[in-house]
Design a protein around this motif. Structure first.
Motif, PDB file in Angstrom:
ATOM      1  N   LYS A  90       0.853  -1.187   0.000  1.00 52.03           N
ATOM      2  CA  LYS A  90       0.000   0.000   0.000  1.00 52.03           C
ATOM      3  C   LYS A  90       0.896   1.247   0.000  1.00 52.03           C
ATOM      4  CE  LYS A  90      -4.028  -0.197   1.682  1.00 52.03           C
ATOM      5  NZ  LYS A  90      -4.650  -0.806   0.491  1.00 52.03           N
ATOM      6  N   SER A  91       0.391   2.285  -0.628  1.00 56.72           N
ATOM      7  CA  SER A  91       1.212   3.492  -0.698  1.00 56.72           C
ATOM      8  C   SER A  91       0.345   4.732  -0.492  1.00 56.72           C
ATOM      9  CB  SER A  91       1.894   3.584  -2.058  1.00 56.72           C
ATOM     10  OG  SER A  91       0.914   3.901  -3.022  1.00 56.72           O
ATOM     11  N   LEU A  92       1.009   5.827  -0.189  1.00 56.67           N
ATOM     12  CA  LEU A  92       0.300   7.092   0.022  1.00 56.67           C
ATOM     13  C   LEU A  92      -0.453   7.537  -1.226  1.00 56.67           C
ATOM     14  CD1 LEU A  92       2.916   9.119   2.092  1.00 56.67           C
ATOM     15  CD2 LEU A  92       0.656   8.479   2.881  1.00 56.67           C
TER      16      LEU A  92
ATOM     17  N   LEU B 284      -4.061   7.120  -1.112  1.00 52.25           N
ATOM     18  CA  LEU B 284      -4.812   8.139  -0.368  1.00 52.25           C
ATOM     19  C   LEU B 284      -5.213   9.286  -1.300  1.00 52.25           C
ATOM     20  CD1 LEU B 284      -2.784   8.427   2.953  1.00 52.25           C
ATOM     21  CD2 LEU B 284      -5.049   7.451   2.658  1.00 52.25           C
ATOM     22  N   GLN B 285      -4.299   9.587  -2.205  1.00 50.30           N
ATOM     23  CA  GLN B 285      -4.563  10.625  -3.199  1.00 50.30           C
ATOM     24  C   GLN B 285      -5.803  10.263  -4.030  1.00 50.30           C
ATOM     25  OE1 GLN B 285      -2.361  13.282  -3.410  1.00 50.30           O
ATOM     26  NE2 GLN B 285      -3.838  14.235  -4.796  1.00 50.30           N
TER      27      GLN B 285
ATOM     28  N   ILE C  96      -8.250   8.172  -3.123  1.00 52.52           N
ATOM     29  CA  ILE C  96      -9.440   8.243  -2.266  1.00 52.52           C
ATOM     30  C   ILE C  96      -9.900   9.698  -2.170  1.00 52.52           C
ATOM     31  CG2 ILE C  96     -10.328   7.938   0.083  1.00 52.52           C
ATOM     32  CD1 ILE C  96      -8.250   5.669   0.443  1.00 52.52           C
ATOM     33  N   ARG C  97      -8.914  10.572  -2.016  1.00 57.48           N
ATOM     34  CA  ARG C  97      -9.238  11.991  -1.886  1.00 57.48           C
ATOM     35  C   ARG C  97      -9.957  12.505  -3.131  1.00 57.48           C
ATOM     36  NH1 ARG C  97      -4.659  16.742  -1.754  1.00 57.48           N
ATOM     37  NH2 ARG C  97      -6.087  18.488  -1.776  1.00 57.48           N
TER      38      ARG C  97
ATOM     39  N   THR D 127     -13.555  11.187  -3.460  1.00 56.32           N
ATOM     40  CA  THR D 127     -14.559  11.624  -2.481  1.00 56.32           C
ATOM     41  C   THR D 127     -14.800  13.121  -2.519  1.00 56.32           C
ATOM     42  OG1 THR D 127     -12.781  11.657  -0.879  1.00 56.32           O
ATOM     43  CG2 THR D 127     -14.271   9.786  -0.780  1.00 56.32           C
TER      44      THR D 127
ATOM     45  N   GLN E  74     -18.442  14.087  -3.550  1.00 54.32           N
ATOM     46  CA  GLN E  74     -19.457  13.776  -2.531  1.00 54.32           C
ATOM     47  C   GLN E  74     -19.383  14.749  -1.355  1.00 54.32           C
ATOM     48  OE1 GLN E  74     -19.014   9.805  -1.031  1.00 54.32           O
ATOM     49  NE2 GLN E  74     -18.073   9.130  -2.926  1.00 54.32           N
ATOM     50  N   LEU E  75     -18.151  15.032  -0.940  1.00 53.66           N
ATOM     51  CA  LEU E  75     -17.991  15.878   0.239  1.00 53.66           C
ATOM     52  C   LEU E  75     -18.525  17.273   0.003  1.00 53.66           C
ATOM     53  CD1 LEU E  75     -14.555  14.967   1.784  1.00 53.66           C
ATOM     54  CD2 LEU E  75     -16.832  14.424   2.603  1.00 53.66           C
TER      55      LEU E  75
ATOM     56  N   ALA F  34     -16.975   2.340   9.610  1.00 55.68           N
ATOM     57  CA  ALA F  34     -16.271   2.490   8.333  1.00 55.68           C
ATOM     58  C   ALA F  34     -16.832   1.510   7.306  1.00 55.68           C
ATOM     59  CB  ALA F  34     -14.771   2.268   8.523  1.00 55.68           C
TER      60      ALA F  34
ATOM     61  N   ARG G 215     -20.007   2.496   5.965  1.00 57.92           N
ATOM     62  CA  ARG G 215     -19.898   3.822   5.340  1.00 57.92           C
ATOM     63  C   ARG G 215     -20.806   4.840   6.029  1.00 57.92           C
ATOM     64  NH1 ARG G 215     -16.349   1.104   3.708  1.00 57.92           N
ATOM     65  NH2 ARG G 215     -15.488   1.003   1.612  1.00 57.92           N
TER      66      ARG G 215
END
Lengths: 184, 122
Positions: B2-4, B7-8, B10-11, B14, B17-18, B55, B58
């Motif tokens: 897994k890598s950072l 996260l990018q 996922i960001r 989302t 939606q946010l 989580a 969701r």
């Protein structure tokens, strides 16, 4: 008997109560010992209190408090190891527990779970996890996560799940075995 | 591995939606006691269950945080649930199994699990 990951959680909670907003947890496996070290940038402990801090029942907080550090000290000493506390007043505290590998050494426990829960249940504080063993080293830093996700919260479900999986993977890489199976 | 970079992703996924949700007024607060007394009684497993279940389902309008000792050490693990506009509910002697029921009944369906509350267990 408490495992090392639960002691780590307890020390980190102590740090947060001392108003730390950065807590570093380090778990190091040597050939003959495990070293658990938790350091913070909280309010620190003054010299005379430092001597008393690990005495059973000594606490400035009241209630059933004051047993965490003494429990840890007893557990470490039972293996022939030690607990050392260091603090420069108002400049944070460092607790270093050394456990010699033998039949008295508690299991390592699920350190991935400890750090992930700290990260998502204390979103305003930051946490560093350093894992090291003869197999290698790993560093996890919630500040790096937060920089990457920008305005998204670290408590967001997908992020929380990612942190869990990432830390479990790192724990396996450094210590071998599943997170909660590793013993001294 | 897994890598950072994940996260990018996922960001980015989302962000849309946010924007639609923004500050939610219905944010529910769950607090788990995580002092020595709580940890010794199994609070980490309870906290872990809340974080995992929410989580996986969701459920995003719940903030799970840790709290200190509330001077009822023999009733740990203690969990407080606060739904805006309603009275705070304190659950005692919690377990991961009870945590799931509290999520299903209290957080999702807004019915307090009376049998797990402070008064009921004495």
């Amino acid at each position: 008997m408490k495992d090392l990951s639960l002691y780590a959680l307890e020390l980190a909670e102590n740090s947060l109560e001392a108003e730390a907003d950065l807590v570093e947890i380090s778990l190091k496996e040597l050939d003959a010992a495990f070293i658990l070290e938790v350091s913070d940038n909280g309010s620190g402990i003054s010299g005379d209190m430092l001597d008393k801090a690990a005495l059973a029942g000594y606490s400035t907080k009241g209630c059933g408090r004051g047993f965490g550090l003494s429990e840890l000290k007893t557990a470490a000493e039972k293996t022939g190891g030690s607990l050392k506390l260091a603090s420069e007043n108002s400049r944070g505290t460092r607790a270093t527990a050394k456990f010699i590998k033998n039949e008295f050494c508690p299991p390592m426990g699920d350190i991935a779970s400890t750090v992930r829960l700290l990260a998502v249940s204390r979103p305003d504080s930051d946490f560093l996890l350093r894992l090291s063993s003869p197999r290698g080293e790993s560093l996890f830093d919630t500040r790096e996560v937060k920089n990457t996700i920008g305005s998204l919260s670290i408590t967001y479900p997908e992020i929380s799940i990612w942190i869990k999986q990432y830390l479990e993977e790192q724990t396996k890489l450094i210590f071998g075995g599943a997170a909660d199976e590793i013993t001294c | 591995m897994k890598s950072l970079a994940e996260l990018q992703t996922i960001r980015e996924n989302t962000r849309l939606q946010l924007n639609l949700r923004h500050e939610r007024p219905d944010n529910i607060s769950v607090k788990v006691g995580l002092a020595t007394c709580g940890i010794n009684a199994g609070a980490r497993q309870v906290l872990s269950k809340f974080v995992d279940e929410l989580a996986e389902r969701r459920i995003e309008n719940v903030t799970v945080t840790a709290m200190g000792c509330v001077e009822k050490c023999d009733k740990e693990p203690i969990v407080e649930v606060l739904i805006p506009g309603e009275e705070k509910v304190t659950y005692v002697n919690m377990t991961p199994e009870k945590a799931v029921k509290v999520i299903q009944e209290h957080i999702v369906n807004k019915k307090v699990v009376a049998e797990y509350t402070d008064g009921a267990s004495v």
